[in-house]
Design an enzyme around this catalytic site. Structure first.
Site, PDB file in Angstrom:
ATOM      1  N   ASP A  46       0.822  -1.203   0.000  1.00 46.34           N
ATOM      2  CA  ASP A  46       0.000   0.000   0.000  1.00 46.34           C
ATOM      3  C   ASP A  46       0.866   1.267   0.000  1.00 46.34           C
ATOM      4  OD1 ASP A  46      -2.470   1.648   0.612  1.00 46.34           O
ATOM      5  OD2 ASP A  46      -1.267   2.036   2.405  1.00 46.34           O
ATOM      6  N   GLU A  74       1.301  -0.415  -5.260  1.00 44.36           N
ATOM      7  CA  GLU A  74       0.268   0.591  -5.487  1.00 44.36           C
ATOM      8  C   GLU A  74       0.978   1.918  -5.746  1.00 44.36           C
ATOM      9  OE1 GLU A  74      -3.692   2.451  -3.319  1.00 44.36           O
ATOM     10  OE2 GLU A  74      -1.769   2.390  -2.300  1.00 44.36           O
TER      11      GLU A  74
END
Length: 535
Positions: free
Chosen positions: A198, A251
């Site tokens: 993330d 990401e």
């Protein structure tokens, strides 16, 4: 600085041999995933149940995992695993990096879920949050020793301006060892097959991506957090030494050069990056452009705008698009009509348009968007509502923190048409090397009729996005002669279409002007997949 870290990596290599394993499919023991694209089912344990409450690992294993397997997905990406004090954070404010969330059950139940998935030939990857940590003083590692710089940067440099969280100091050896140990813990203790990292853009730049645009000068000169890049290289190195078949996904929205290049070539070492511009494009198109003005050249460019050596996870929507404040594609297409007109005995132009375009958008994305595909749970059948976790603003309600699987299972509703098409689409992608083909071969770009014809993976795809144009005797050139048949048709009655094409019809490629020409009935808002069946 790096000696202690590299020693940890070397130690993991020595111990990792026992942790490595090959996963096998049930049909004959072939090593899983060698020749298949990554087909990811993104999910959240707590909201995976239909009840208004928090689901468990056991309930997910019993009720949701069979649906994923039936759908043909070969990888599960589980969100919000590491313990987090606020349920509504979707797991992004981690307090304990070495504990699976107790609200979903016990660690042993999580291990059993992963083992059951593995036994079915399904990988399990975890959404890992090493980009920041919770600020809470009662939980977590912030000010654990009384200072604000034990794991994070001191002062304002350690505060994320948008996320209300603390930022790690990747320049400290102890922080690197802490985070690498966390990776090793999840892989060896729970047998996760990899991670979706993330907030990689936020990690790699001091400005956290909060700039107008990225260009070649900004990548390596302005605000680059080189310590974080070093950490990401070490993390990817460690993962491969523990399990050579592990998967790492970044990401990242910046397009950092070398993100998916090998570490020994100077890259950061990720296997894939998320194609985050694709869902943004679909949202912009649906919000701002009328159906009559969709541009096939723009659509083609956006879905194929990637470097050939950068493996990309394509997706039309993820949890980001489903969260409160945004809308899923289904809800953006059909909105409140979904509450009144989804019964099979009720006609609605809005619902007809929505079902047709929902199928086409997913198919265009999976065919053209990258080398892997991701779907967020429930979107395969057009889940009608947003995600809104219990909070003070909604009276701590769980009404929208669940998935209504019964809608898909009801024969008298149209949701199952979307799910049935998703199963057929995934089956086709697993059967033919569509995603392994880097780019499609344009056969016809027809702006007037909003039609794209391409060859990819040995198949012919005809996408007609036009709202009304149905063209009889629609001709286009193809590269080789032969007899062709339709193997997938989104207009089929079993997918909620109008059944305007004969599924048994054969199409003959005829010579013309030194080429070969195919003629079909090109119906509106439909994707057709044709295969050569004989010479």
């Amino acid at each position: 600085f790096r000696s202690g870290v590299l020693a940890l990596v070397d130690e993991a290599q020595a111990l990792g041999a026992g942790a490595r394993r090959l996963l096998f499919l049930r049909d004959g023991g072939r090593a899983k995933g060698i020749n298949e694209p990554l087909l990811i089912y993104e999910c959240h344990i707590g909201m995976a149940q239909e009840k208004e409450g928090v689901g468990t690992y056991k309930e997910f294993e019993d009720n949701v995992l069979p649906h994923i397997i039936q759908g043909g997905y070969n990888t599960i990406q589980i969100m919000a695993i590491a313990e987090h004090p606020y349920y509504g954070s979707f797991g992004y404010h981690v307090s304990n990096f070495f504990a699976p969330s107790s609200r979903f059950g016990t660690p042993e139940e999580l291990k059993h879920l992963i083992k059951t998935a593995h036994d079915a030939g399904v990988r399990v990857i975890m959404d890992i949050v090493h980009s920041h940590t919770v600020k809470n003083l009662a939980e977590g590692i912030n000010r654990l020793d009384g200072t604000d710089d034990l794991y994070t940067h001191p002062g304002g440099r350690g505060e994320h301006p948008q996320w209300d969280s603390k930022l790690f100091n990747y320049g400290k050896n102890e922080v690197i060892q802490f985070l690498l140990s966390n990776i090793r813990y999840w892989m060896e203790e729970f047998h996760f097959d990899g991670f979706r990292f993330d907030g990689v853009t936020s990690m790699m730049y001091w400005h956290h991506g909060n700039i107008e645009s990225f260009d070649q000068w900004k990548f390596f000169r302005d605000g680059v957090e080189f310590d974080a890049i070093t950490y990401l290289q070490l993390a990817n190195c460690l993962m491969k030494k523990i399990n050579a078949d592990s998967i790492s996904i970044a990401e990242d929205v910046s397009g950092m050069p070398g993100l998916t290049s090998p570490i020994d070539a100077g890259g950061i070492g990720f296997d894939y990056r998320l194609g985050m511009g694709i869902p943004d494009y679909w949202i912009k198109l649906l919000k701002e452009v009328g159906d009559d003005y969709w541009n096939v050249y723009q659509m083609w460019h956006v879905l194929n705008d990637r470097l050939p050596m950068v493996k990309t996870v394509a997706y039309a929507e993820s949890h980001d698009q489903a969260l409160v404040g945004d809308k899923t594609i289904a809800f953006r297409l059909m909105d409140k009509e979904m509450y009144f007109c989804m019964a099979t005995n009720i006609g609605s132009d809005i619902i007809d348009r929505g079902i047709s375009l929902h199928k086409m958008i997913r198919m265009f994305t999976i065919v053209n968007g990258g080398q892997a595909y991701m779907n967020f749970m429930g979107n395969e059948f057009g889940h009608p509502e947003w995600i809104d976790f219990p909070r003070e603003g909604n009276g701590w309600s769980y009404k929208h923190a669940r998935r209504q699987w019964s809608l898909m299972k009801a024969d008298y509703l149209k949701y199952h048409f979307l799910n049935d098409f998703d199963e057929a689409m995934i089956k086709l992608i697993r059967q033919y090397p569509v995603m392994q083909d880097l780019y499609g071969w344009q056969l016809n770009m027809d702006e007037q009729n909003h039609t794209i014809v391409e060859k990819k993976g040995g198949l012919i795809f005809v996408f007609n996005f036009h709202p009304t144009a149905c063209i009889a005797d629609y001709k286009f050139y193809i590269p080789e002669p032969g007899v062709y048949k339709i193997i997938l048709n989104s207009d089929d009655l079993k997918f909620g279409g109008f059944g305007r094409l004969d599924p048994n019809q054969e199409f003959f490629a005829m010579p013309k002007d030194g080429h070969y020409e195919l003629s079909i009935y090109n119906v509106n808002r439909t994707v057709l997949v044709l295969k050569k069946v004989r010479d």
